[in-house]
Design a protein around this motif. Structure first.
Motif, mmCIF file in Angstrom:
data_model
loop_
_atom_site.group_PDB
_atom_site.id
_atom_site.type_symbol
_atom_site.label_atom_id
_atom_site.label_comp_id
_atom_site.label_asym_id
_atom_site.label_seq_id
_atom_site.Cartn_x
_atom_site.Cartn_y
_atom_site.Cartn_z
ATOM 1 N N GLY A 1 -39.244 -34.401 22.929
ATOM 2 C CA GLY A 1 -37.751 -34.789 23.094
ATOM 3 C C GLY A 1 -37.386 -35.470 24.483
ATOM 4 O O GLY A 1 -36.681 -36.681 24.531
ATOM 5 N N ASP A 2 -37.911 -34.945 25.681
ATOM 6 C CA ASP A 2 -37.581 -35.378 26.798
ATOM 7 C C ASP A 2 -38.262 -36.668 27.100
ATOM 8 O O ASP A 2 -37.691 -37.851 27.850
ATOM 9 C CB ASP A 2 -38.337 -34.562 28.102
ATOM 10 N N ALA A 3 -39.473 -37.079 26.426
ATOM 11 C CA ALA A 3 -40.111 -38.126 26.676
ATOM 12 C C ALA A 3 -39.539 -39.534 25.503
ATOM 13 O O ALA A 3 -39.625 -40.628 26.190
ATOM 14 C CB ALA A 3 -41.633 -38.056 25.921
ATOM 15 N N ILE A 4 -38.674 -39.041 24.832
ATOM 16 C CA ILE A 4 -37.918 -40.275 24.199
ATOM 17 C C ILE A 4 -36.361 -40.176 24.640
ATOM 18 O O ILE A 4 -35.703 -40.747 23.450
ATOM 19 C CB ILE A 4 -38.224 -40.264 22.561
ATOM 20 N N ARG A 5 -35.908 -39.336 25.670
ATOM 21 C CA ARG A 5 -34.780 -39.197 26.017
ATOM 22 C C ARG A 5 -33.897 -38.698 24.794
ATOM 23 O O ARG A 5 -32.716 -39.150 24.749
ATOM 24 C CB ARG A 5 -34.085 -40.835 26.276
ATOM 25 N N GLY A 6 -34.432 -37.890 24.140
ATOM 26 C CA GLY A 6 -33.675 -37.069 23.061
ATOM 27 C C GLY A 6 -33.801 -35.420 23.324
ATOM 28 O O GLY A 6 -34.101 -34.807 24.390
ATOM 29 N N SER A 7 -33.708 -34.599 22.205
ATOM 30 C CA SER A 7 -33.749 -33.396 22.144
ATOM 31 C C SER A 7 -34.775 -32.787 21.269
ATOM 32 O O SER A 7 -35.508 -33.702 20.357
ATOM 33 C CB SER A 7 -32.162 -32.662 21.666
ATOM 34 N N HIS A 8 -35.084 -31.545 21.372
ATOM 35 C CA HIS A 8 -36.014 -30.887 20.418
ATOM 36 C C HIS A 8 -35.779 -31.234 18.932
ATOM 37 O O HIS A 8 -36.432 -31.187 18.298
ATOM 38 C CB HIS A 8 -36.401 -29.423 20.827
ATOM 39 N N SER A 9 -34.268 -31.189 18.783
ATOM 40 C CA SER A 9 -33.945 -31.247 17.480
ATOM 41 C C SER A 9 -34.051 -32.699 16.732
ATOM 42 O O SER A 9 -34.477 -32.848 15.631
ATOM 43 C CB SER A 9 -32.225 -30.972 17.387
ATOM 44 N N ILE B 1 -36.706 -34.505 17.870
ATOM 45 C CA ILE B 1 -38.268 -34.437 17.339
ATOM 46 C C ILE B 1 -38.239 -33.861 15.954
ATOM 47 O O ILE B 1 -39.030 -34.055 15.086
ATOM 48 C CB ILE B 1 -38.898 -33.656 18.402
ATOM 49 N N SER B 2 -37.601 -32.539 15.646
ATOM 50 C CA SER B 2 -37.809 -31.946 14.612
ATOM 51 C C SER B 2 -37.331 -32.880 13.243
ATOM 52 O O SER B 2 -38.030 -32.937 12.351
ATOM 53 C CB SER B 2 -36.943 -30.732 14.556
ATOM 54 N N ARG B 3 -36.248 -33.419 13.453
ATOM 55 C CA ARG B 3 -35.770 -34.391 12.345
ATOM 56 C C ARG B 3 -36.763 -35.429 12.094
ATOM 57 O O ARG B 3 -37.120 -35.782 11.029
ATOM 58 C CB ARG B 3 -34.511 -34.949 12.979
ATOM 59 N N LEU B 4 -37.452 -36.160 13.278
ATOM 60 C CA LEU B 4 -38.583 -37.218 12.909
ATOM 61 C C LEU B 4 -39.729 -36.578 12.248
ATOM 62 O O LEU B 4 -40.245 -37.287 11.414
ATOM 63 C CB LEU B 4 -38.713 -37.587 14.464
ATOM 64 N N GLU B 5 -40.051 -35.270 12.817
ATOM 65 C CA GLU B 5 -41.215 -34.723 12.144
ATOM 66 C C GLU B 5 -41.056 -34.411 10.652
ATOM 67 O O GLU B 5 -42.043 -34.387 9.941
ATOM 68 C CB GLU B 5 -41.803 -33.286 12.972
ATOM 69 N N LEU B 6 -39.796 -33.982 10.159
ATOM 70 C CA LEU B 6 -39.615 -33.550 8.963
ATOM 71 C C LEU B 6 -39.362 -34.770 8.034
ATOM 72 O O LEU B 6 -39.201 -34.642 6.768
ATOM 73 C CB LEU B 6 -38.333 -32.707 8.675
ATOM 74 N N GLY B 7 -39.267 -36.085 8.558
ATOM 75 C CA GLY B 7 -38.857 -37.532 7.789
ATOM 76 C C GLY B 7 -37.621 -37.628 7.374
ATOM 77 O O GLY B 7 -37.160 -38.278 6.710
ATOM 78 N N ARG C 1 -37.419 -45.184 15.892
ATOM 79 C CA ARG C 1 -37.304 -46.477 17.014
ATOM 80 C C ARG C 1 -38.761 -46.842 17.488
ATOM 81 O O ARG C 1 -39.332 -45.751 17.759
ATOM 82 C CB ARG C 1 -36.450 -46.183 17.849
ATOM 83 N N GLU C 2 -39.189 -48.208 17.582
ATOM 84 C CA GLU C 2 -40.286 -48.363 17.917
ATOM 85 C C GLU C 2 -40.677 -47.779 19.388
ATOM 86 O O GLU C 2 -41.621 -47.403 19.511
ATOM 87 C CB GLU C 2 -40.259 -49.805 17.924
ATOM 88 N N ARG C 3 -39.599 -48.076 20.273
ATOM 89 C CA ARG C 3 -39.418 -47.468 21.680
ATOM 90 C C ARG C 3 -39.932 -46.060 21.288
ATOM 91 O O ARG C 3 -40.895 -45.568 22.173
ATOM 92 C CB ARG C 3 -38.351 -47.793 22.355
ATOM 93 N N ASP C 4 -39.509 -45.458 20.849
ATOM 94 C CA ASP C 4 -39.500 -43.906 20.738
ATOM 95 C C ASP C 4 -41.206 -43.606 20.196
ATOM 96 O O ASP C 4 -41.730 -42.635 20.761
ATOM 97 C CB ASP C 4 -38.550 -43.293 19.854
#
Length: 314
Positions: free
Chosen positions: A50-58, A60-66, A71-74
């Motif tokens: 989450g820190d790497a994409i200027r976000g949170s662990h939540s 990352i969880s939403r991204l990994e669950l689809g 975002r291309e940058r993320d």
């Protein structure tokens, strides 16, 4: 397992392919699952990602669950973090993300569709097996427009007729999956009481039963009727749907619709429990080869009722 082993053991990314017509929802889930395995192989926490994409662990969880688009940058930053350096491999991930960010055919209704239902539509369109239990009414994928219109008018009585018609049109378009070139298998168990309920009056109800008779003649549609004395609601606490997919990356998903939201269950314990209930219901229901006879008998026995209030007598 190292990241390189994760990549070698995974199925090809299938860039340029649209799994079973399901579109972005399934692609997001496939991509999210791959990224989760890369993160775990690199022994990186959700907080660090989450820190790497200027976000949170939540996030990352939403991204990994689809549950959300990429975002291309993320994605570029996550691939850097997971040490994916091969240009061809990176481009495959990026191209999959572009496809995953596209809109499904139902996007034109996004002004009124809740997000949780948007997710279900994508999953339903991509499923190779839709297995459901319905205690209240004819399952939505087997409803006629007239029958659906009555139900939707009751459920959304505060909406204008134009809005109801949009809901009916969406439900009817969902049913196209049953007639496409590579259709899913639909296996539903419906309560006898739900079939007896003359929703919309005699004409609407009889047309619905005749529609069911035509539907069960399709090789990819199986309908079982659960007799009233069995007590289906004692076995299952309400309707549920189990969705299965061709993609090896995707687990089965149990869908539970609520009044203002929905649950999507994919943990193994939940899947095992719902599969066991579905199997129990199937064993207690009449075998599929009896369905046509049961529907015809039901149509003969059901007395006609007034579709409209009787007018004054002269």
């Amino acid at each position: 397992m190292r990241a390189s082993e994760v990549r070698q053991s995974a199925e090809p990314l299938r860039v340029g392919m649209n799994p079973a017509g399901g579109g972005p929802t399934v692609l997001r889930m496939v991509l999210g699952g791959r990224l989760r395995r890369l993160r775990e192989a690199a022994e990186i926490s959700r907080e660090e990602a989450g820190d790497a994409i200027r976000g949170s662990h939540s996030k990352i969880s939403r991204l990994e669950l689809g549950r959300t688009g990429f975002r291309e940058r993320d994605l570029e930053d996550l691939l850097d973090l997971y040490r994916i350096t091969d240009p061809t491999e990176r481009e495959e991930y990026l191209e999959l993300a572009r496809q995953a960010n596209a809109s499904g055919w139902w996007h034109r209704d996004s002004d009124w569709l809740p997000k949780w239902y948007d997710t279900y539509l994508g999953l339903e369109q991509a499923a190779t097996l839709v297995r459901a239990y319905e205690p209240r009414a004819v399952p939505e994928l087997l409803q006629t427009p007239e029958y659906a219109r009555v139900l939707l008018s009751l459920a959304h009585s505060n909406e204008p007729q134009s809005a109801i018609e949009r809901r009916v049109a969406l439900r009817m378009r969902r049913q196209n999956i049953l007639d496409r070139l590579d259709p899913p298998q639909l296996w539903v168990i419906v309560e006898e009481a739900a079939l007896r309920r003359p929703i919309g009056g005699s004409a609407v109800w009889r047309a619905q039963i005749e529609h069911l008779l035509r539907a069960v003649a399709k090789p990819n549609v199986t309908v079982q009727v659960l007799a009233d004395h069995v007590g289906g609601p004692a076995l299952a606490d309400g309707a549920f749907t189990i969705l299965r997919f061709a993609e090896a990356d995707l687990p089965d998903i149990v869908y539970l619709q609520q009044l203002t939201s929905a649950l999507y269950l994919d943990k193994q314990a939940d899947l095992d429990a719902y599969r066991a209930v579905a199997n129990q219901l199937s064993v207690h229901a009449a075998p599929p080869e009896y369905t046509v006879g049961l529907l015809e008998a039901l149509r003969r026995r059901q007395p006609a009722i007034l579709d409209e209030p009787a007018g004054p007598t002269s």
